[in-house]
Design a protein around this motif. Structure first.
Motif, PDB file in Angstrom:
ATOM      1  N   GLU A  96      34.947  27.979  36.589  1.00 55.39           N
ATOM      2  CA  GLU A  96      35.041  28.892  37.119  1.00 55.39           C
ATOM      3  C   GLU A  96      35.325  29.301  38.206  1.00 55.39           C
ATOM      4  OE1 GLU A  96      33.606  31.019  35.406  1.00 55.39           O
ATOM      5  OE2 GLU A  96      33.161  29.514  33.256  1.00 55.39           O
ATOM      6  N   TYR A  97      36.472  28.329  38.863  1.00 57.93           N
ATOM      7  CA  TYR A  97      36.999  28.525  40.396  1.00 57.93           C
ATOM      8  C   TYR A  97      38.815  28.958  39.833  1.00 57.93           C
ATOM      9  CZ  TYR A  97      32.762  27.474  42.523  1.00 57.93           C
ATOM     10  OH  TYR A  97      31.216  26.714  42.636  1.00 57.93           O
ATOM     11  N   GLU A  98      39.320  29.610  41.024  1.00 54.42           N
ATOM     12  CA  GLU A  98      40.737  29.537  41.210  1.00 54.42           C
ATOM     13  C   GLU A  98      41.441  29.365  42.334  1.00 54.42           C
ATOM     14  OE1 GLU A  98      41.134  34.112  38.099  1.00 54.42           O
ATOM     15  OE2 GLU A  98      41.657  33.705  40.196  1.00 54.42           O
ATOM     16  N   ILE A  99      41.818  28.113  42.091  1.00 54.68           N
ATOM     17  CA  ILE A  99      42.245  27.937  43.624  1.00 54.68           C
ATOM     18  C   ILE A  99      44.047  28.350  43.381  1.00 54.68           C
ATOM     19  CG2 ILE A  99      43.406  25.982  44.826  1.00 54.68           C
ATOM     20  CD1 ILE A  99      41.503  24.324  43.129  1.00 54.68           C
TER      21      ILE A  99
ATOM     22  N   GLN B 182      33.551  35.386  38.099  1.00 52.71           N
ATOM     23  CA  GLN B 182      32.027  35.963  38.076  1.00 52.71           C
ATOM     24  C   GLN B 182      31.764  36.327  36.297  1.00 52.71           C
ATOM     25  OE1 GLN B 182      29.877  36.906  41.072  1.00 52.71           O
ATOM     26  NE2 GLN B 182      31.284  34.862  40.680  1.00 52.71           N
ATOM     27  N   PRO B 183      30.438  37.114  36.011  1.00 47.02           N
ATOM     28  CA  PRO B 183      30.117  36.887  34.994  1.00 47.02           C
ATOM     29  C   PRO B 183      30.943  38.364  34.026  1.00 47.02           C
ATOM     30  CG  PRO B 183      28.303  36.182  35.111  1.00 47.02           C
ATOM     31  CD  PRO B 183      29.243  36.422  36.693  1.00 47.02           C
ATOM     32  N   ASP B 184      30.851  39.466  35.389  1.00 53.08           N
ATOM     33  CA  ASP B 184      32.054  40.645  34.791  1.00 53.08           C
ATOM     34  C   ASP B 184      33.414  40.739  34.339  1.00 53.08           C
ATOM     35  OD1 ASP B 184      31.904  40.596  37.758  1.00 53.08           O
ATOM     36  OD2 ASP B 184      31.341  41.734  37.844  1.00 53.08           O
ATOM     37  N   GLY B 185      33.820  39.276  34.846  1.00 49.62           N
ATOM     38  CA  GLY B 185      35.369  39.432  34.940  1.00 49.62           C
ATOM     39  C   GLY B 185      35.939  39.049  35.918  1.00 49.62           C
ATOM     40  N   THR B 186      34.942  40.269  37.473  1.00 51.17           N
ATOM     41  CA  THR B 186      35.883  39.741  38.874  1.00 51.17           C
ATOM     42  C   THR B 186      36.078  38.135  39.698  1.00 51.17           C
ATOM     43  OG1 THR B 186      33.496  40.641  39.279  1.00 51.17           O
ATOM     44  CG2 THR B 186      35.086  42.272  38.912  1.00 51.17           C
ATOM     45  N   THR B 187      36.408  38.902  40.652  1.00 47.92           N
ATOM     46  CA  THR B 187      36.032  37.191  41.271  1.00 47.92           C
ATOM     47  C   THR B 187      35.591  37.863  42.569  1.00 47.92           C
ATOM     48  OG1 THR B 187      38.709  37.124  42.455  1.00 47.92           O
ATOM     49  CG2 THR B 187      38.394  36.282  40.066  1.00 47.92           C
TER      50      THR B 187
END
Length: 163
Positions: free
Chosen positions: A3-6, A43-48
């Motif tokens: 669930e993470y972006e680096i 996040q579940p809504d597509g945001t980060t």
């Protein structure tokens, strides 16, 4: 990665605007670079949202001469950056080896990439390069290559590792 972006990049510090350099206590210089790492959680809504991670690592040259990177965390509005400066090596591939820990209960995620910098110390007056250097406009004088021996997928176009 899960669930993470680096996200990561490395630039010459002279490409920073004077305001950004001063606000972050970074010396603008032809011989120095800046590596920037940020981590965002999907996040579940597509945001980060930004994650306060810890980053450790080093940069090395072809002879494996290592320079440790000392990262510090900068909060800017809703963004969190992990910044470290390093010494540039002219026209030589530089290998960045980072350990990014975004969850203190998990092992750090390795992120590795290779980047070459071309340092133009004395651009000709009136040249396009001289104009870019004078305005702080980045030019295409570095190349990034993901390091093949890493477990983190990497994208050369966006400079990020996400799964």
């Amino acid at each position: 990665v899960g669930e993470y972006e680096i996200h990561y990049n490395a630039i010459e510090t002279r490409f920073l605007t004077p305001e950004v350099a001063q606000a972050n206590s970074i010396q603008r210089s032809i011989g120095h670079g800046l590596v920037n790492v940020s981590v965002r959680e999907r996040q579940p809504d597509g945001t980060t949202r930004p994650v306060n991670a810890s980053v450790e690592g080093y940069v090395s040259d072809l002879t494996d001469t290592r320079e440790p990177l000392s990262f510090r965390t900068v909060h800017d509005g809703d963004a969190t950056y992990h910044l470290a400066t390093f010494t540039l090596r002219q026209d030589e591939p530089m290998r960045f080896n980072l350990d990014v820990r975004y969850d203190r209960n998990e092992n750090p995620e390795p992120v590795s990439f290779i980047q070459r910098f071309y340092i133009e110390r004395y651009p000709r007056t009136g040249s396009a390069r001289a104009k870019r250097a004078a305005t702080g406009t980045p030019c295409c004088h570095s190349t990034v290559t993901p390091y093949a021996n890493t477990s983190t997928p990497a994208s050369t176009a966006s400079g990020n590792a996400a799964a």
